[in-house]
Design a protein around this motif. Sequence first.
Motif, PDB file in Angstrom:
ATOM      1  N   GLU A  44      10.376   0.376  -5.966  1.00 15.26           N
ATOM      2  CA  GLU A  44       9.850   1.141  -4.826  1.00 15.26           C
ATOM      3  C   GLU A  44       9.887   0.303  -3.542  1.00 15.26           C
ATOM      4  O   GLU A  44      10.263   0.803  -2.475  1.00 15.26           O
ATOM      5  CB  GLU A  44       8.422   1.614  -5.118  1.00 15.26           C
ATOM      6  CG  GLU A  44       7.808   2.427  -4.011  1.00 15.26           C
ATOM      7  CD  GLU A  44       8.510   3.765  -3.783  1.00 15.26           C
ATOM      8  OE1 GLU A  44       8.388   4.279  -2.658  1.00 15.26           O
ATOM      9  OE2 GLU A  44       9.165   4.293  -4.704  1.00 15.26           O
ATOM     10  N   ILE A  45       9.529  -0.970  -3.641  1.00 18.42           N
ATOM     11  CA  ILE A  45       9.561  -1.852  -2.468  1.00 18.42           C
ATOM     12  C   ILE A  45      11.001  -2.054  -2.005  1.00 18.42           C
ATOM     13  O   ILE A  45      11.282  -2.086  -0.803  1.00 18.42           O
ATOM     14  CB  ILE A  45       8.866  -3.202  -2.762  1.00 18.42           C
ATOM     15  CG1 ILE A  45       7.385  -2.996  -3.098  1.00 18.42           C
ATOM     16  CG2 ILE A  45       9.030  -4.175  -1.597  1.00 18.42           C
ATOM     17  CD1 ILE A  45       6.537  -2.409  -1.986  1.00 18.42           C
ATOM     18  N   LYS A  46      11.938  -2.140  -2.933  1.00 16.88           N
ATOM     19  CA  LYS A  46      13.361  -2.234  -2.561  1.00 16.88           C
ATOM     20  C   LYS A  46      13.801  -0.994  -1.798  1.00 16.88           C
ATOM     21  O   LYS A  46      14.532  -1.092  -0.807  1.00 16.88           O
ATOM     22  CB  LYS A  46      14.228  -2.423  -3.807  1.00 16.88           C
ATOM     23  CG  LYS A  46      14.134  -3.792  -4.409  1.00 16.88           C
ATOM     24  CD  LYS A  46      14.960  -3.868  -5.679  1.00 16.88           C
ATOM     25  CE  LYS A  46      14.809  -5.210  -6.367  1.00 16.88           C
ATOM     26  NZ  LYS A  46      15.483  -5.243  -7.680  1.00 16.88           N
ATOM     27  N   ASP A  47      13.364   0.185  -2.245  1.00 13.70           N
ATOM     28  CA  ASP A  47      13.695   1.420  -1.532  1.00 13.70           C
ATOM     29  C   ASP A  47      13.096   1.419  -0.131  1.00 13.70           C
ATOM     30  O   ASP A  47      13.754   1.817   0.836  1.00 13.70           O
ATOM     31  CB  ASP A  47      13.190   2.646  -2.300  1.00 13.70           C
ATOM     32  CG  ASP A  47      13.993   2.937  -3.562  1.00 13.70           C
ATOM     33  OD1 ASP A  47      15.105   2.378  -3.715  1.00 13.70           O
ATOM     34  OD2 ASP A  47      13.507   3.717  -4.402  1.00 13.70           O
ATOM     35  N   LEU A  48      11.852   0.984  -0.008  1.00 13.12           N
ATOM     36  CA  LEU A  48      11.226   0.912   1.310  1.00 13.12           C
ATOM     37  C   LEU A  48      11.982  -0.052   2.216  1.00 13.12           C
ATOM     38  O   LEU A  48      12.145   0.214   3.413  1.00 13.12           O
ATOM     39  CB  LEU A  48       9.756   0.472   1.185  1.00 13.12           C
ATOM     40  CG  LEU A  48       8.799   1.477   0.557  1.00 13.12           C
ATOM     41  CD1 LEU A  48       7.433   0.833   0.329  1.00 13.12           C
ATOM     42  CD2 LEU A  48       8.668   2.709   1.442  1.00 13.12           C
ATOM     43  N   LEU A  49      12.438  -1.163   1.659  1.00 17.09           N
ATOM     44  CA  LEU A  49      13.218  -2.134   2.438  1.00 17.09           C
ATOM     45  C   LEU A  49      14.477  -1.477   2.987  1.00 17.09           C
ATOM     46  O   LEU A  49      14.788  -1.598   4.173  1.00 17.09           O
ATOM     47  CB  LEU A  49      13.580  -3.341   1.567  1.00 17.09           C
ATOM     48  CG  LEU A  49      14.552  -4.360   2.168  1.00 17.09           C
ATOM     49  CD1 LEU A  49      13.966  -4.996   3.426  1.00 17.09           C
ATOM     50  CD2 LEU A  49      14.909  -5.423   1.152  1.00 17.09           C
ATOM     51  N   GLU A  95       7.820  -3.619 -12.504  1.00 15.61           N
ATOM     52  CA  GLU A  95       9.220  -3.231 -12.323  1.00 15.61           C
ATOM     53  C   GLU A  95       9.331  -1.983 -11.456  1.00 15.61           C
ATOM     54  O   GLU A  95      10.184  -1.904 -10.564  1.00 15.61           O
ATOM     55  CB  GLU A  95       9.888  -3.008 -13.678  1.00 15.61           C
ATOM     56  CG  GLU A  95      10.070  -4.277 -14.474  1.00 15.61           C
ATOM     57  CD  GLU A  95      10.526  -4.042 -15.901  1.00 15.61           C
ATOM     58  OE1 GLU A  95      10.621  -2.864 -16.331  1.00 15.61           O
ATOM     59  OE2 GLU A  95      10.787  -5.033 -16.596  1.00 15.61           O
ATOM     60  N   SER A  96       8.463  -0.998 -11.682  1.00 16.85           N
ATOM     61  CA  SER A  96       8.468   0.222 -10.875  1.00 16.85           C
ATOM     62  C   SER A  96       8.126  -0.078  -9.423  1.00 16.85           C
ATOM     63  O   SER A  96       8.762   0.448  -8.498  1.00 16.85           O
ATOM     64  CB  SER A  96       7.460   1.239 -11.423  1.00 16.85           C
ATOM     65  OG  SER A  96       7.814   1.641 -12.715  1.00 16.85           O
ATOM     66  N   LYS A 116       0.829  -1.210   0.000  1.00 17.79           N
ATOM     67  CA  LYS A 116       0.000   0.000   0.000  1.00 17.79           C
ATOM     68  C   LYS A 116       0.862   1.257   0.000  1.00 17.79           C
ATOM     69  O   LYS A 116       0.569   2.213  -0.708  1.00 17.79           O
ATOM     70  CB  LYS A 116      -0.916   0.015   1.224  1.00 17.79           C
ATOM     71  CG  LYS A 116      -2.112  -0.876   1.125  1.00 17.79           C
ATOM     72  CD  LYS A 116      -2.952  -0.743   2.380  1.00 17.79           C
ATOM     73  CE  LYS A 116      -4.213  -1.530   2.328  1.00 17.79           C
ATOM     74  NZ  LYS A 116      -5.019  -1.376   3.563  1.00 17.79           N
ATOM     75  N   GLU A 117       1.932   1.233   0.785  1.00 18.11           N
ATOM     76  CA  GLU A 117       2.818   2.396   0.836  1.00 18.11           C
ATOM     77  C   GLU A 117       3.512   2.607  -0.507  1.00 18.11           C
ATOM     78  O   GLU A 117       3.615   3.732  -0.994  1.00 18.11           O
ATOM     79  CB  GLU A 117       3.846   2.230   1.950  1.00 18.11           C
ATOM     80  CG  GLU A 117       4.662   3.472   2.178  1.00 18.11           C
ATOM     81  CD  GLU A 117       5.489   3.425   3.439  1.00 18.11           C
ATOM     82  OE1 GLU A 117       6.498   4.147   3.462  1.00 18.11           O
ATOM     83  OE2 GLU A 117       5.142   2.689   4.378  1.00 18.11           O
ATOM     84  N   GLY A 118       3.968   1.531  -1.121  1.00 18.82           N
ATOM     85  CA  GLY A 118       4.603   1.632  -2.429  1.00 18.82           C
ATOM     86  C   GLY A 118       3.655   2.143  -3.493  1.00 18.82           C
ATOM     87  O   GLY A 118       4.015   3.000  -4.308  1.00 18.82           O
ATOM     88  N   LEU A 119       2.431   1.654  -3.489  1.00 23.56           N
ATOM     89  CA  LEU A 119       1.435   2.112  -4.468  1.00 23.56           C
ATOM     90  C   LEU A 119       1.107   3.580  -4.259  1.00 23.56           C
ATOM     91  O   LEU A 119       0.951   4.336  -5.227  1.00 23.56           O
ATOM     92  CB  LEU A 119       0.161   1.272  -4.378  1.00 23.56           C
ATOM     93  CG  LEU A 119       0.253  -0.143  -4.911  1.00 23.56           C
ATOM     94  CD1 LEU A 119      -1.055  -0.894  -4.645  1.00 23.56           C
ATOM     95  CD2 LEU A 119       0.569  -0.155  -6.387  1.00 23.56           C
ATOM     96  N   SER A 120       1.018   3.988  -3.015  1.00 21.83           N
ATOM     97  CA  SER A 120       0.732   5.388  -2.704  1.00 21.83           C
ATOM     98  C   SER A 120       1.846   6.298  -3.218  1.00 21.83           C
ATOM     99  O   SER A 120       1.581   7.352  -3.793  1.00 21.83           O
ATOM    100  CB  SER A 120       0.567   5.549  -1.196  1.00 21.83           C
ATOM    101  OG  SER A 120       0.436   6.901  -0.856  1.00 21.83           O
ATOM    102  N   ASN A 121       3.089   5.872  -3.044  1.00 25.34           N
ATOM    103  CA  ASN A 121       4.235   6.666  -3.507  1.00 25.34           C
ATOM    104  C   ASN A 121       4.282   6.764  -5.027  1.00 25.34           C
ATOM    105  O   ASN A 121       4.685   7.785  -5.569  1.00 25.34           O
ATOM    106  CB  ASN A 121       5.539   6.070  -2.995  1.00 25.34           C
ATOM    107  CG  ASN A 121       5.684   6.167  -1.494  1.00 25.34           C
ATOM    108  OD1 ASN A 121       4.959   6.897  -0.834  1.00 25.34           O
ATOM    109  ND2 ASN A 121       6.612   5.415  -0.945  1.00 25.34           N
ATOM    110  N   LEU A 122       3.881   5.707  -5.717  1.00 23.73           N
ATOM    111  CA  LEU A 122       4.003   5.646  -7.178  1.00 23.73           C
ATOM    112  C   LEU A 122       2.772   6.131  -7.936  1.00 23.73           C
ATOM    113  O   LEU A 122       2.835   6.362  -9.126  1.00 23.73           O
ATOM    114  CB  LEU A 122       4.304   4.206  -7.619  1.00 23.73           C
ATOM    115  CG  LEU A 122       5.654   3.661  -7.224  1.00 23.73           C
ATOM    116  CD1 LEU A 122       5.743   2.181  -7.566  1.00 23.73           C
ATOM    117  CD2 LEU A 122       6.764   4.427  -7.935  1.00 23.73           C
ATOM    118  N   LYS A 123       1.651   6.211  -7.278  1.00 24.29           N
ATOM    119  CA  LYS A 123       0.384   6.611  -7.926  1.00 24.29           C
ATOM    120  C   LYS A 123       0.005   5.647  -9.050  1.00 24.29           C
ATOM    121  O   LYS A 123      -0.357   6.053 -10.138  1.00 24.29           O
ATOM    122  CB  LYS A 123       0.470   8.042  -8.460  1.00 24.29           C
ATOM    123  CG  LYS A 123       0.964   9.060  -7.476  1.00 24.29           C
ATOM    124  CD  LYS A 123      -0.066   9.408  -6.446  1.00 24.29           C
ATOM    125  CE  LYS A 123       0.348  10.586  -5.605  1.00 24.29           C
ATOM    126  NZ  LYS A 123       0.769  10.278  -4.274  1.00 24.29           N
TER     127      LYS A 123
END
Length: 88
Positions: A53-58, A48-49, A15-22
């Motif tokens: 984003e999930i890698k960055d959150l990790l 891929e995007s 959810k956080e990743g989707l929110s960041n990426l729109k």
Amino acid sequence: MIAIKISKYELIPLKEGLSNLKLDSTIRYKKISEWQFLLEIDDMADLESLDEEIKDLLVYKGFNSNGNPKQFGLSCEKLIDKFHKFLE
């Protein structure tokens, strides 16, 4: 379309990743049980995007001050593993 089963705990970083990426219009999830959700992705480029984003959150939120993974980090790692089955 790509469909991936994810757990309730994996939904938190998702959810956080989707929110960041729109990317809400091309990546959706729906509840299939109390503990499982089905992630639906229309476009490989969006996967891929989201993976990046999930890698960055990790990296930024997944570990405690001692370098040990938190629950959030473990959930990120599980998502990344699931994504890579489709990205290989």
